[in-house]
Motif scaffolding. Structure first.
Motif, PDB file in Angstrom:
ATOM      1  N   ARG A 108     124.738  60.719  77.690  1.00 26.85           N
ATOM      2  CA  ARG A 108     124.979  59.298  77.974  1.00 26.85           C
ATOM      3  C   ARG A 108     126.464  59.016  77.805  1.00 26.85           C
ATOM      4  N   ILE A 109     127.066  58.503  78.878  1.00 20.84           N
ATOM      5  CA  ILE A 109     128.458  58.074  78.781  1.00 20.84           C
ATOM      6  C   ILE A 109     128.434  56.549  78.710  1.00 20.84           C
ATOM      7  N   PRO A 110     128.723  56.017  77.528  1.00 15.97           N
ATOM      8  CA  PRO A 110     128.542  54.576  77.335  1.00 15.97           C
ATOM      9  C   PRO A 110     129.518  53.756  78.176  1.00 15.97           C
ATOM     10  N   GLY A 111     128.999  52.660  78.725  1.00 17.92           N
ATOM     11  CA  GLY A 111     129.845  51.675  79.404  1.00 17.92           C
ATOM     12  C   GLY A 111     130.400  50.697  78.395  1.00 17.92           C
ATOM     13  N   THR A 112     131.118  49.693  78.912  1.00 20.23           N
ATOM     14  CA  THR A 112     131.735  48.723  78.002  1.00 20.23           C
ATOM     15  C   THR A 112     130.749  47.643  77.566  1.00 20.23           C
ATOM     16  N   ASP A 113     129.652  47.478  78.337  1.00 18.12           N
ATOM     17  CA  ASP A 113     128.708  46.393  78.051  1.00 18.12           C
ATOM     18  C   ASP A 113     127.304  46.987  77.841  1.00 18.12           C
ATOM     19  N   PRO A 114     126.844  47.019  76.593  1.00 21.45           N
ATOM     20  CA  PRO A 114     125.544  47.623  76.300  1.00 21.45           C
ATOM     21  C   PRO A 114     124.397  46.951  77.051  1.00 21.45           C
ATOM     22  N   ALA A 115     124.598  45.691  77.495  1.00 22.15           N
ATOM     23  CA  ALA A 115     123.525  44.978  78.185  1.00 22.15           C
ATOM     24  C   ALA A 115     123.530  45.247  79.691  1.00 22.15           C
ATOM     25  N   ALA A 116     124.591  45.905  80.194  1.00 15.42           N
ATOM     26  CA  ALA A 116     124.690  46.127  81.645  1.00 15.42           C
ATOM     27  C   ALA A 116     123.718  47.228  82.072  1.00 15.42           C
ATOM     28  N   PRO A 117     123.246  47.172  83.320  1.00 15.94           N
ATOM     29  CA  PRO A 117     122.299  48.177  83.796  1.00 15.94           C
ATOM     30  C   PRO A 117     122.893  49.591  83.772  1.00 15.94           C
ATOM     31  N   ALA A 118     122.049  50.546  83.407  1.00 14.40           N
ATOM     32  CA  ALA A 118     122.489  51.945  83.355  1.00 14.40           C
ATOM     33  C   ALA A 118     121.943  52.699  84.560  1.00 14.40           C
ATOM     34  N   LEU A 119     122.714  53.693  85.003  1.00 10.39           N
ATOM     35  CA  LEU A 119     122.305  54.553  86.125  1.00 10.39           C
ATOM     36  C   LEU A 119     122.100  55.962  85.596  1.00 10.39           C
ATOM     37  N   MET A 120     121.031  56.612  86.061  1.00  5.70           N
ATOM     38  CA  MET A 120     120.773  57.990  85.612  1.00  5.70           C
ATOM     39  C   MET A 120     120.698  58.955  86.796  1.00  5.70           C
ATOM     40  N   PHE A 121     121.362  60.096  86.645  1.00  3.97           N
ATOM     41  CA  PHE A 121     121.103  61.237  87.528  1.00  3.97           C
ATOM     42  C   PHE A 121     120.085  62.112  86.821  1.00  3.97           C
ATOM     43  N   ARG A 163     135.747  59.364  85.674  1.00  3.47           N
ATOM     44  CA  ARG A 163     136.532  59.469  84.439  1.00  3.47           C
ATOM     45  C   ARG A 163     137.996  59.814  84.749  1.00  3.47           C
ATOM     46  N   GLU A 164     138.155  60.795  85.630  1.00  4.24           N
ATOM     47  CA  GLU A 164     139.487  61.262  86.028  1.00  4.24           C
ATOM     48  C   GLU A 164     140.307  60.118  86.655  1.00  4.24           C
ATOM     49  N   ALA A 165     139.596  59.243  87.402  1.00  6.95           N
ATOM     50  CA  ALA A 165     140.293  58.115  88.040  1.00  6.95           C
ATOM     51  C   ALA A 165     140.655  57.025  87.036  1.00  6.95           C
ATOM     52  N   GLY A 166     140.218  57.202  85.803  1.00  4.27           N
ATOM     53  CA  GLY A 166     140.578  56.244  84.750  1.00  4.27           C
ATOM     54  C   GLY A 166     139.853  54.917  84.865  1.00  4.27           C
ATOM     55  N   ILE A 167     138.655  54.940  85.494  1.00  2.00           N
ATOM     56  CA  ILE A 167     137.913  53.689  85.706  1.00  2.00           C
ATOM     57  C   ILE A 167     136.890  53.502  84.591  1.00  2.00           C
ATOM     58  N   ALA A 168     136.947  52.356  83.931  1.00  2.00           N
ATOM     59  CA  ALA A 168     135.953  52.044  82.897  1.00  2.00           C
ATOM     60  C   ALA A 168     134.767  51.342  83.551  1.00  2.00           C
ATOM     61  N   LEU A 169     133.552  51.790  83.199  1.00  2.00           N
ATOM     62  CA  LEU A 169     132.341  51.209  83.778  1.00  2.00           C
ATOM     63  C   LEU A 169     131.711  50.231  82.807  1.00  2.00           C
ATOM     64  N   ARG A 170     131.013  49.237  83.351  1.00  2.00           N
ATOM     65  CA  ARG A 170     130.302  48.281  82.488  1.00  2.00           C
ATOM     66  C   ARG A 170     129.023  48.910  81.934  1.00  2.00           C
ATOM     67  N   LEU A 209     130.068  53.515  90.797  1.00  2.00           N
ATOM     68  CA  LEU A 209     130.900  52.296  90.689  1.00  2.00           C
ATOM     69  C   LEU A 209     130.079  51.058  91.033  1.00  2.00           C
ATOM     70  N   ASP A 210     129.312  51.140  92.131  1.00  6.45           N
ATOM     71  CA  ASP A 210     128.512  49.990  92.578  1.00  6.45           C
ATOM     72  C   ASP A 210     127.498  49.570  91.518  1.00  6.45           C
ATOM     73  N   LEU A 211     126.747  50.541  91.022  1.00  8.81           N
ATOM     74  CA  LEU A 211     125.560  50.200  90.235  1.00  8.81           C
ATOM     75  C   LEU A 211     125.870  49.981  88.755  1.00  8.81           C
ATOM     76  N   CYS A 212     126.860  50.688  88.235  1.00 12.54           N
ATOM     77  CA  CYS A 212     127.228  50.450  86.827  1.00 12.54           C
ATOM     78  C   CYS A 212     128.226  49.293  86.727  1.00 12.54           C
ATOM     79  N   GLY A 213     128.974  49.068  87.808  1.00 10.79           N
ATOM     80  CA  GLY A 213     129.975  47.997  87.797  1.00 10.79           C
ATOM     81  C   GLY A 213     131.251  48.436  87.099  1.00 10.79           C
ATOM     82  N   VAL A 214     132.382  48.001  87.640  1.00 10.24           N
ATOM     83  CA  VAL A 214     133.670  48.340  87.028  1.00 10.24           C
ATOM     84  C   VAL A 214     134.006  47.267  85.981  1.00 10.24           C
ATOM     85  N   ALA A 215     134.418  47.735  84.800  1.00  9.53           N
ATOM     86  CA  ALA A 215     134.657  46.785  83.683  1.00  9.53           C
ATOM     87  C   ALA A 215     135.934  45.983  83.923  1.00  9.53           C
TER      88      ALA A 215
END
Ligand SMILES: [Zn+2]
Length: 445
Positions: A103-116, A166-173, A439-445
């Motif tokens: 699990r790679i945690p997003g910034t918002d514990p309440a935001a929807p999570a995506l699983m592969f 991760r490499e792109a430095g994008i934080a997910l919600r 990016l779409d489903l987890c949302g960018v923080a």
């Protein structure tokens, strides 16, 4: 959520990161293939059997990506409350065969999570290979080996997509999860254990099984069964007395009639709405795969046995989430076949059920479907929405209320075959679609 909610700059950055990290993803796929993980059920050579080794490789990779890792060995005893449901098999032993979830945690514990969600087991090596099945050979734009398509390629693509974000430095919600389960190729109990452990990624699940980059919101259920008609052996060249007087009974004569009855049933099924689906090219059928009868030329066959494969659709799921209604249709066929026959009245036809793997369907308008599809099309891929004709693990998360699609590189027609491979181009495109969908489903923080 629409993908255009994600800024173009983020999308560009993640696509560049996929290209930049592509060689690393190929290297990781080759490492996965070089770590054999044949499901023990197949009884292959001990040095290629078992999922434990490859699960350590997944675990290390996940930890390298900053994931919190959950690892446990499923247990048939602990899952016994699923007795009678798809995916449960009382006889399976998971010693040394853990499930691994990162699990790679997003910034918002309440935001929807995506699983592969992928399976790390592969089928037996089998015969006919012209390349080494566990060398991870890279040649002419393909990577070869057992599991290249089914489904280490898809799992390497998913981890490559996560790495690119991760490499792109994008934080997910929302959280991104990656699950590598055991025991898919022989029933799906690894995924049953995953759902039972409470994983509910509400943004959805992507199963990166090989779909040639088509988006599959549907997979079919699969039933395996066996029918045996008893006869009575006896000399084939003499005139036999009636069976009531101890005469021989030709099981093959009965068998031919049974096969004809199955053909008639299939012809009827082809026209039934519940046996067809807009996302399936072919209707559900009873496909006879094995016929066994007879011992030597001068004797009537003592019995006649067939083994068959039946496909079914969500419209025919029973209350337990399996194919009980379809099994009943076959049992009715056998009752009709036997009715009025004095021999069969005293020597009943036997029906044995070997496998019932469930199906599942996610509605077209779910973001997991629309986002995956739109991202693929916007990358210029010829992606279609179509069902998987066979079983995948989709049914279990869908039953738990999680929208799920199957989407991955490689072809199902090369899975389970010698010289299995996945194309590098497809691998790269899959990574891009998956990264954009994260990016779409987890949302960018
Ligand atoms: Zn598979």
């Amino acid at each position: 959520m629409h993908q255009n909610d994600v800024a173009t700059g983020h999308r560009q950055a993640v696509l560049q990161a996929v290209d930049h990290g592509f060689e690393e993803a190929v290297a990781f796929l080759r490492q996965l293939i070089r770590t054999p993980s044949v499901n023990p059920w197949f009884g292959d050579k001990p040095d290629v059997t078992g999922e434990g080794r490859v699960q350590r490789v997944f675990r290390e990779r996940l930890e390298g990506l900053g994931a919190e890792v959950d690892e446990w060995e499923p247990s048939a005893e602990a899952l016994a409350h699923h007795e009678g449901e798809p995916g449960y098999f009382a006889d399976r032993d998971f010693t040394g065969r853990p499930n691994v979830v990162g699990r790679i945690p997003g910034t918002d514990p309440a935001a929807p999570a995506l699983m592969f969600l992928g399976h790390c087991d592969v089928v037996a090596v089998g015969k006919g290979w012209t390349v080494e099945p566990f060398a991870g050979l890279r040649k002419d734009g393909n990577v070869y080996g057992r599991g290249a398509a089914d489904m280490k390629g898809g799992m390497a693509a998913a981890l490559g997509a996560i790495a690119a974000v991760r490499e792109a430095g994008i934080a997910l919600r929302g959280d991104v999860l990656f699950a590598s389960v055991t025991e898919e190729e022989t029933g799906g109990m690894g995924t049953l254990a995953l759902i039972d452990r409470g994983y509910r990624p509400t943004a959805g699940v992507i199963i990166p099984e090989p779909t040639n980059l088509n988006v599959a919101p549907l997979c079919r259920g699969i039933i395996w069964g066996e029918i045996t008609i008893p006869g009575r052996a006896g000399h084939i060249e003499i005139t036999q007395p009636a069976w009531q007087e101890g005469g021989a009974v030709d099981a093959i004569a009965y068998g031919k009639r049974l096969l004809a009855a199955i053909d008639e049933t299939n012809a009827r099924w082809r026209e039934l709405p519940e046996k067809n689906h807009k996302y399936m090219a072919a209707p559900c059928q009873i496909n006879v795969a094995e016929v066994h009868a007879g011992t030597y030329p001068s004797t009537y066959a003592h019995d006649f046995t067939i083994r068959f494969d039946i496909q079914y659709l969500p419209a025919e799921l029973d209350e337990k989430g399996g194919g009980g209604r379809v099994r009943e249709q076959v049992e009715q066929l056998v009752r009709d076949f036997s009715t009025g026959d004095a021999w069969l009245a005293e020597h009943p036809v036997e029906v044995t059920w070997l496998v019932d793997a469930d199906c599942g369907e996610t509605q077209d308008q779910e973001p997991i479907v629309t986002s995956t599809y739109r991202n693929a099309r916007e990358l210029g891929l010829p992606t279609r929405i179509e069902g998987v004709p066979s079983h995948t693990d989709m049914g279990l998360p869908i039953k738990a209320g999680i929208p799920t699609v199957t989407f991955g590189p490689g072809s199902l027609s090369i899975a389970h075959q010698p010289d299995e491979f996945v194309g590098e181009d497809e691998l790269r495109e899959a990574m891009k679609v998956m990264a954009l969908t994260v990016l779409d489903l987890c949302g960018v923080a």
